[in-house]
Design a protein around this motif. Structure first.
Motif, PDB file in Angstrom:
ATOM      1  N   LEU A 141       4.854   9.727 -54.754  1.00 42.56           N
ATOM      2  CA  LEU A 141       3.685   9.956 -54.401  1.00 42.56           C
ATOM      3  C   LEU A 141       3.452   9.046 -52.984  1.00 42.56           C
ATOM      4  O   LEU A 141       2.919   9.694 -51.909  1.00 42.56           O
ATOM      5  N   VAL A 142       3.913   7.965 -52.728  1.00 36.48           N
ATOM      6  CA  VAL A 142       3.841   7.027 -51.664  1.00 36.48           C
ATOM      7  C   VAL A 142       4.795   7.780 -50.361  1.00 36.48           C
ATOM      8  O   VAL A 142       4.454   8.024 -49.437  1.00 36.48           O
ATOM      9  N   CYS A 143       6.051   8.444 -51.092  1.00 39.62           N
ATOM     10  CA  CYS A 143       6.991   9.096 -50.159  1.00 39.62           C
ATOM     11  C   CYS A 143       6.290  10.216 -49.553  1.00 39.62           C
ATOM     12  O   CYS A 143       6.328  10.668 -48.346  1.00 39.62           O
ATOM     13  N   ALA A 144       5.537  10.925 -50.559  1.00 40.86           N
ATOM     14  CA  ALA A 144       4.722  12.263 -50.017  1.00 40.86           C
ATOM     15  C   ALA A 144       3.661  12.053 -48.789  1.00 40.86           C
ATOM     16  O   ALA A 144       3.492  12.782 -47.775  1.00 40.86           O
ATOM     17  N   GLY A 145       2.939  10.789 -49.250  1.00 43.53           N
ATOM     18  CA  GLY A 145       1.819  10.597 -48.323  1.00 43.53           C
ATOM     19  C   GLY A 145       2.371  10.059 -47.060  1.00 43.53           C
ATOM     20  O   GLY A 145       1.844  10.400 -46.142  1.00 43.53           O
ATOM     21  N   ILE A 146       3.533   9.205 -47.049  1.00 40.58           N
ATOM     22  CA  ILE A 146       4.244   9.012 -45.857  1.00 40.58           C
ATOM     23  C   ILE A 146       4.524  10.317 -44.860  1.00 40.58           C
ATOM     24  O   ILE A 146       4.380  10.397 -43.571  1.00 40.58           O
ATOM     25  N   ALA A 147       5.256  11.163 -45.691  1.00 42.43           N
ATOM     26  CA  ALA A 147       5.692  12.273 -44.887  1.00 42.43           C
ATOM     27  C   ALA A 147       4.471  13.363 -44.395  1.00 42.43           C
ATOM     28  O   ALA A 147       4.673  13.942 -43.309  1.00 42.43           O
ATOM     29  N   THR A 148       3.209  13.403 -44.969  1.00 40.66           N
ATOM     30  CA  THR A 148       2.140  13.898 -44.504  1.00 40.66           C
ATOM     31  C   THR A 148       1.167  13.039 -43.712  1.00 40.66           C
ATOM     32  O   THR A 148       0.403  13.744 -43.248  1.00 40.66           O
TER      33      THR A 148
END
Length: 212
Positions: A141-148
């Motif tokens: 989820l942290v990866c996803a949040g950084i990507a967005t």
């Protein structure tokens, strides 16, 4: 050709599952501290010696029972529309959802909750694996949040570890077991919101205050 190997391995998997199932029933009947291998064998209709052929000790059986409970009853599943919501929302949902599962076990399945407390106190493999699974999902989820661009770019492993550490009071059965039964979840919401906010970009006002 060794055609016998798969046949020998399959009963072992079945035996493990049946012992864990019987052990879970015994824990719910007697509590983990009073459950013994003879109780489990009796529920299976087998001898204690046959159980010891699969597990070397009572401790190993209890760890397997706890591991199964962590993976089934204490495994939070995000809402089905999770892909349509923000990473921040899913992260908070996971933090609070896992907390509710722990509270539910404490209030509705007390003897199995006692077992996971023992697993946490003893840092059993089952408990360590449970925390690793949670941290792995937080990392996603942290990866996803950084990507967005919801979250500030940073070392993902460190961010996930820090997030989990900051909300561990919501997930650790030792701490949850000490909470009053009428625990107000408002504090849990506040803690989860605070932890998620730490991953977001700072506003200009916050940056100026930090520099004062």
């Amino acid at each position: 050709m060794d055609v016998g190997t798969p046949v020998r391995n399959q009963p072992r998997a079945d035996h493990i599952s049946s012992i864990v199932e019987a052990g879970t029933a015994a824990c719910r009947l007697y509590g983990p501290s009073k459950t013994n291998v003879a109780d489990i064998a009796r529920l299976l209709g087998k001898s204690p010696a046959s159980v010891y052929k699969i597990f070397p000790s009572k401790a190993a059986i209890l760890d397997a029972i706890a591991g199964n409970f962590f993976e089934t009853d204490l495994c939070f599943t995000p809402s089905t529309d999770g892909e349509l919501t923000s990473a921040a929302s899913r992260l908070k949902e996971t933090a609070l959802g896992q907390h509710r599962l722990m509270l539910g076990a404490r209030d509705g399945d007390s003897r199995m909750f006692d077992l996971v407390v023992l697993a946490a106190e003893g840092s059993w493999p089952s408990f360590r694996d449970h925390l690793k699974r949670l941290e792995a999902y937080v990392r996603e989820l942290v990866c996803a949040g950084i990507a967005t661009e919801e979250f500030v770019p940073r070392n993902v492993d460190a961010a996930a570890a820090c997030f989990c550490a900051s909300i561990i009071s919501l997930w650790d059965p030792r701490i949850i077991g000490a909470l009053p039964v009428n625990h107000n979840e408002l504090s849990a919401h506040e803690l989860a919101s605070f932890a998620v906010a730490a991953l977001r970009p700072s506003s200009p006002g916050e940056e100026s205050m930090a520099g004062e």
